[in-house]
Design a protein around this motif. Structure first.
Motif, PDB file in Angstrom:
ATOM      1  N   ASP A   1       0.794  -1.339  -0.005  1.00 12.34           N
ATOM      2  CA  ASP A   1      -0.081  -0.241   0.115  1.00 12.34           C
ATOM      3  C   ASP A   1       0.744   1.312   0.150  1.00 12.34           C
ATOM      4  O   ASP A   1       0.318   2.300  -0.672  1.00 12.34           O
ATOM      5  CB  ASP A   1      -0.837   0.084   1.068  1.00 12.34           C
ATOM      6  N   ARG A   2       1.940   1.331   0.828  1.00 14.48           N
ATOM      7  CA  ARG A   2       2.755   2.379   0.896  1.00 14.48           C
ATOM      8  C   ARG A   2       3.380   2.699  -0.404  1.00 14.48           C
ATOM      9  O   ARG A   2       3.515   3.748  -0.975  1.00 14.48           O
ATOM     10  CB  ARG A   2       4.022   2.229   1.987  1.00 14.48           C
ATOM     11  N   ILE A   3       3.875   1.725  -1.119  1.00 18.62           N
ATOM     12  CA  ILE A   3       4.592   1.736  -2.612  1.00 18.62           C
ATOM     13  C   ILE A   3       3.492   2.243  -3.450  1.00 18.62           C
ATOM     14  O   ILE A   3       3.918   2.993  -4.402  1.00 18.62           O
ATOM     15  CB  ILE A   3       5.057   0.416  -2.719  1.00 18.62           C
ATOM     16  N   ARG A   4       2.384   1.631  -3.542  1.00 17.53           N
ATOM     17  CA  ARG A   4       1.251   1.962  -4.427  1.00 17.53           C
ATOM     18  C   ARG A   4       0.898   3.600  -4.265  1.00 17.53           C
ATOM     19  O   ARG A   4       0.851   4.256  -5.181  1.00 17.53           O
ATOM     20  CB  ARG A   4       0.091   1.325  -4.141  1.00 17.53           C
ATOM     21  N   VAL A   5       0.907   4.002  -2.915  1.00 17.85           N
ATOM     22  CA  VAL A   5       0.587   5.496  -2.866  1.00 17.85           C
ATOM     23  C   VAL A   5       1.816   6.227  -3.254  1.00 17.85           C
ATOM     24  O   VAL A   5       1.639   7.329  -3.960  1.00 17.85           O
ATOM     25  CB  VAL A   5       0.440   5.695  -1.294  1.00 17.85           C
ATOM     26  N   TRP A   6       2.939   5.745  -3.080  1.00 18.65           N
ATOM     27  CA  TRP A   6       4.266   6.672  -3.701  1.00 18.65           C
ATOM     28  C   TRP A   6       4.224   6.714  -5.003  1.00 18.65           C
ATOM     29  O   TRP A   6       4.359   7.703  -5.650  1.00 18.65           O
ATOM     30  CB  TRP A   6       5.434   6.035  -2.938  1.00 18.65           C
ATOM     31  N   LEU A   7       3.880   5.560  -5.880  1.00 16.53           N
ATOM     32  CA  LEU A   7       3.713   5.667  -7.253  1.00 16.53           C
ATOM     33  C   LEU A   7       2.793   6.709  -7.636  1.00 16.53           C
ATOM     34  O   LEU A   7       3.138   7.452  -8.593  1.00 16.53           O
ATOM     35  CB  LEU A   7       3.667   4.174  -7.806  1.00 16.53           C
TER      36      LEU A   7
ATOM     37  N   HIS B   1      11.121   2.926  -9.171  1.00 17.00           N
ATOM     38  CA  HIS B   1       9.876   2.986  -9.609  1.00 17.00           C
ATOM     39  C   HIS B   1       9.914   1.896 -10.644  1.00 17.00           C
ATOM     40  O   HIS B   1       8.645   1.340 -10.576  1.00 17.00           O
ATOM     41  CB  HIS B   1       9.632   4.343 -10.342  1.00 17.00           C
ATOM     42  N   THR B   2      10.669   1.723 -11.490  1.00 17.43           N
ATOM     43  CA  THR B   2      10.724   0.702 -12.618  1.00 17.43           C
ATOM     44  C   THR B   2      10.630  -0.696 -12.023  1.00 17.43           C
ATOM     45  O   THR B   2       9.865  -1.366 -12.537  1.00 17.43           O
ATOM     46  CB  THR B   2      11.736   0.930 -13.417  1.00 17.43           C
ATOM     47  N   VAL B   3      11.304  -0.863 -10.990  1.00 13.47           N
ATOM     48  CA  VAL B   3      11.427  -2.210 -10.437  1.00 13.47           C
ATOM     49  C   VAL B   3      10.250  -2.536  -9.593  1.00 13.47           C
ATOM     50  O   VAL B   3       9.848  -3.779  -9.435  1.00 13.47           O
ATOM     51  CB  VAL B   3      12.691  -2.358  -9.456  1.00 13.47           C
ATOM     52  N   ALA B   4       9.816  -1.557  -8.959  1.00 11.20           N
ATOM     53  CA  ALA B   4       8.299  -1.789  -8.239  1.00 11.20           C
ATOM     54  C   ALA B   4       7.412  -1.936  -9.311  1.00 11.20           C
ATOM     55  O   ALA B   4       6.517  -2.943  -9.113  1.00 11.20           O
ATOM     56  CB  ALA B   4       8.199  -0.534  -7.508  1.00 11.20           C
ATOM     57  N   LEU B   5       7.141  -1.388 -10.338  1.00  7.43           N
ATOM     58  CA  LEU B   5       6.282  -1.712 -11.632  1.00  7.43           C
ATOM     59  C   LEU B   5       6.447  -3.079 -12.050  1.00  7.43           C
ATOM     60  O   LEU B   5       5.302  -3.846 -12.293  1.00  7.43           O
ATOM     61  CB  LEU B   5       6.055  -0.642 -12.591  1.00  7.43           C
ATOM     62  N   MET B   6       7.694  -3.554 -12.130  1.00  6.86           N
ATOM     63  CA  MET B   6       7.957  -4.920 -12.581  1.00  6.86           C
ATOM     64  C   MET B   6       7.409  -5.719 -11.583  1.00  6.86           C
ATOM     65  O   MET B   6       6.691  -6.955 -12.120  1.00  6.86           O
ATOM     66  CB  MET B   6       9.335  -5.007 -12.631  1.00  6.86           C
ATOM     67  N   LYS B   7       7.546  -5.855 -10.346  1.00  2.00           N
ATOM     68  CA  LYS B   7       7.139  -6.508  -9.438  1.00  2.00           C
ATOM     69  C   LYS B   7       5.347  -6.505  -9.401  1.00  2.00           C
ATOM     70  O   LYS B   7       5.074  -7.866  -9.199  1.00  2.00           O
ATOM     71  CB  LYS B   7       7.826  -6.343  -7.991  1.00  2.00           C
TER      72      LYS B   7
END
Length: 213
Positions: free
Chosen positions: A117-123, A179-185
């Protein structure tokens, strides 16, 4: 005194638990992160938070009087989370620069599963170029850039990172790569694909490359 307050019901001697104000606020923030991750910063409301927390909408308003208050508190949680990642990696100046950068990259990547959730809000926050929250995002991003740049410069002074690396440019690419790696995951990339991306990311910032195992 913080913690849970236990009340005794007269009828049937049933015990029910009422959260203390501190715990209730923490619960509402946890639910706010989930609501903002699902609905987006621009659309999440007090009612979304109330539904997740199982409380009335006025109860949420009693802690966050306006939507601006709710948004600010939620983004502050994300900011504190990111600052914690820095404290566990780049702020540890006893570590070699490449190791510190690798730790940050791995911590951020692992957070996609542990703190989605924290990563999605950051993105989502990173895309709001026209919102009134954009300056706050740039401030947080600037801290990330500065910490990565300082780490790369430290590595250059120790002769661990070649002088031809541009610290500022490398830091921006390194942080942006997160950001790119997060989107990859989130898109379902395999561990091997993610590990290869992390090696390339750190390698670009430090001037060395290795072949993934």
């Amino acid at each position: 005194m913080t913690g849970r307050i236990v009340e005794l019901s007269v009828e049937g001697n049933r015990r029910r638990t009422r959260l203390s104000p501190e715990d209730r606020r923490a619960q509402l923030l946890h639910c706010a992160l989930a609501a903002f991750a699902e609905h987006g910063i621009a659309r999440a409301t007090h009612s979304h938070v109330a539904a997740r927390a199982g409380v009335s909408i006025p109860a949420v308003y009693s802690y966050f009087r306006t939507r601006d208050d709710l948004v600010a508190a939620t983004l502050a949680e994300v900011e504190t989370f990111l600052d914690g990642l820095l404290a566990d990696s780049l702020a540890r100046k006893t570590l070699p620069a490449d190791e510190a950068l690798t730790i940050l990259a791995r911590l951020f990547t692992d957070s996609v599963e542990e703190q989605p959730d924290r990563i999605r809000v950051w993105l989502d926050w990173s895309t709001g170029t026209g919102s009134d929250r954009w300056p706050a995002y740039l401030e947080v991003l600037g801290r990330l850039h500065h910490a990565a740049e300082a780490t790369i410069r430290r590595g250059q002074k120790a002769n661990d990172i070649p002088a031809w690396i541009n610290p500022k440019a490398a830091a921006r690419i390194f942080i942006g790569g997160g950001h790119t790696v997060a989107l990859m995951k989130f898109a379902g990339a395999t561990k091997k694909e993610v590990d290869a991306a992390l090696l390339q990311l750190v390698g670009g910032a430090t001037g060395w490359t290795r072949t993934p195992e």
